[in-house]
Design a protein around this motif. Structure first.
Motif, PDB file in Angstrom:
ATOM      1  N   PHE A   1       0.822  -1.217   0.000  1.00 26.32           N
ATOM      2  CA  PHE A   1       0.000   0.000   0.000  1.00 26.32           C
ATOM      3  C   PHE A   1       0.852   1.262   0.000  1.00 26.32           C
ATOM      4  CE2 PHE A   1      -2.907  -3.176   1.618  1.00 26.32           C
ATOM      5  CZ  PHE A   1      -4.093  -2.837   1.013  1.00 26.32           C
TER       6      PHE A   1
ATOM      7  N   THR B   1       0.747   3.915  -3.371  1.00 25.48           N
ATOM      8  CA  THR B   1       0.859   3.122  -4.600  1.00 25.48           C
ATOM      9  C   THR B   1      -0.486   3.187  -5.332  1.00 25.48           C
ATOM     10  OG1 THR B   1       0.070   1.155  -3.474  1.00 25.48           O
ATOM     11  CG2 THR B   1       2.461   1.495  -3.520  1.00 25.48           C
TER      12      THR B   1
ATOM     13  N   LYS C   1      -2.270   0.754  -5.696  1.00 25.36           N
ATOM     14  CA  LYS C   1      -3.132  -0.107  -4.883  1.00 25.36           C
ATOM     15  C   LYS C   1      -3.832   0.674  -3.769  1.00 25.36           C
ATOM     16  CE  LYS C   1      -2.742  -4.456  -2.246  1.00 25.36           C
ATOM     17  NZ  LYS C   1      -1.809  -5.527  -1.823  1.00 25.36           N
ATOM     18  N   SER C   2      -3.136   1.626  -3.160  1.00 23.62           N
ATOM     19  CA  SER C   2      -3.793   2.414  -2.107  1.00 23.62           C
ATOM     20  C   SER C   2      -4.626   3.554  -2.706  1.00 23.62           C
ATOM     21  CB  SER C   2      -2.786   2.938  -1.083  1.00 23.62           C
ATOM     22  OG  SER C   2      -1.698   3.586  -1.681  1.00 23.62           O
TER      23      SER C   2
ATOM     24  N   MET D   1      -0.421 -11.044  -8.623  1.00 23.15           N
ATOM     25  CA  MET D   1      -0.488  -9.663  -8.120  1.00 23.15           C
ATOM     26  C   MET D   1       0.072  -8.686  -9.152  1.00 23.15           C
ATOM     27  SD  MET D   1      -1.835  -9.413  -5.101  1.00 23.15           S
ATOM     28  CE  MET D   1      -1.179  -8.181  -3.974  1.00 23.15           C
ATOM     29  N   ARG D   2      -0.546  -7.541  -9.233  1.00 21.95           N
ATOM     30  CA  ARG D   2      -0.056  -6.523 -10.148  1.00 21.95           C
ATOM     31  C   ARG D   2       1.240  -5.909  -9.619  1.00 21.95           C
ATOM     32  NH1 ARG D   2      -5.078  -3.052 -12.351  1.00 21.95           N
ATOM     33  NH2 ARG D   2      -6.484  -4.793 -12.698  1.00 21.95           N
TER      34      ARG D   2
ATOM     35  N   LEU E   1       3.477  -3.032  -8.344  1.00 17.61           N
ATOM     36  CA  LEU E   1       3.123  -1.851  -7.575  1.00 17.61           C
ATOM     37  C   LEU E   1       3.781  -0.629  -8.175  1.00 17.61           C
ATOM     38  CD1 LEU E   1       3.385  -3.387  -4.050  1.00 17.61           C
ATOM     39  CD2 LEU E   1       1.327  -2.730  -5.284  1.00 17.61           C
TER      40      LEU E   1
ATOM     41  N   TRP F   1     -12.584  -3.057  -5.173  1.00 18.31           N
ATOM     42  CA  TRP F   1     -11.153  -2.924  -4.921  1.00 18.31           C
ATOM     43  C   TRP F   1     -10.494  -4.309  -4.874  1.00 18.31           C
ATOM     44  CZ3 TRP F   1      -7.994  -4.675  -1.000  1.00 18.31           C
ATOM     45  CH2 TRP F   1      -6.694  -4.170  -1.012  1.00 18.31           C
TER      46      TRP F   1
ATOM     47  N   TRP G   1      -7.367  -5.731  -6.848  1.00 17.01           N
ATOM     48  CA  TRP G   1      -6.107  -5.743  -6.102  1.00 17.01           C
ATOM     49  C   TRP G   1      -5.916  -6.963  -5.223  1.00 17.01           C
ATOM     50  CZ3 TRP G   1      -2.474  -2.743  -7.854  1.00 17.01           C
ATOM     51  CH2 TRP G   1      -2.855  -1.624  -8.594  1.00 17.01           C
TER      52      TRP G   1
END
Lengths: 153, 153
Positions: free
Chosen positions: A75, A93, A95-96, B1-2, B4, B109, B113
């Motif tokens: 995050f 990021t 993601k956050s 996972m993507r 970051l 989300w 993610w």
């Protein structure tokens, strides 16, 4: 406070219950009261340890733990303030940043359901200064009300 | 996972910091991992004590505490199953139904993610079966991106 009215029945329709629940997943990361407030602050530019500690009035111990967890969960990125500097800041990021709709929905909810005698935070369109609003839409961009939704859990 | 990627700077703009924060307010009620999952279940019709306990695999003790708090905070209404019955169910209020955008934003989300090897819950338009999407719009209904927003905290 508004009068509490029972919601209409079948307001959300459960279909199945064998997928991983995204709500539980999200809460696994920030179901602890602090993590989402830390992310909120970093998104707004309160991104140094001391500034976070002062703003949140949180123990240094807990803040360190939460920041480390948020960093290892992807995050936050810990980056030097300048190249070669020993001081660092926490950067959000993608993601956050993608949590913005969650945060905005919470702000919206509190404006409607929080203590009406208080002045609540709001999110506005920077261009017009007017409040933004969360809208749930289908693939054609048409608004979908909660009674028209199904959750595939 | 993507991968970051650091989010663009100034992705959310802080204006002031003297209102009550709606995020903190919301977290005061459900920043505890269980409350929002209990609300989710009640919204979906898992509304009896035993069914909640079984679904959440939570201790009866904690569940009782959380249900009492949610009831006194106006998120749930304890009502008899039938008139005069001693058995009861928990019904959502408009206050808890209004959390649907928060829950949907969390589900969305996690789809993006969460661990991509898992199958995630989704929210669909009951009419078409297609996924719904959270959109942040201004007063004219135009989409506003996070970089165009300001938060008045």
């Amino acid at each position: 406070m508004r009068k509490l009215v029972m919601a209409e029945k079948d307001s959300l329709q459960l279909v199945t219950h064998h997928n991983h629940c995204g709500i539980a997943e999200a809460l696994q990361f920030f179901g602890d009261r602090w993590s989402l407030l830390i992310i909120r602050n970093v998104l707004m530019g309160i991104d140094r340890f001391d500034a976070l500690q002062e703003d949140l009035q949180i123990s240094r111990n807990i803040l360190t733990k939460r920041l480390n967890a948020l960093e290892s969960d992807g995050f936050l990125l810990k980056t030097p303030v300048k190249e070669g500097s020993k001081r660092h800041r926490y950067a959000p990021t993608e993601k956050s940043l993608a949590l913005a709709p969650v945060l905005i929905a919470m702000i919206e909810w509190s404006q409607h359901w929080g203590d009406t005698s208080k002045s609540w935070s709001s999110v506005v369109d920077a261009k017009t200064g007017q409040a933004v609003k969360t809208k749930i839409v289908n693939q054609d961009g048409e608004e979908v009300t909660t009674s028209q939704m199904k959750i595939n859990l």
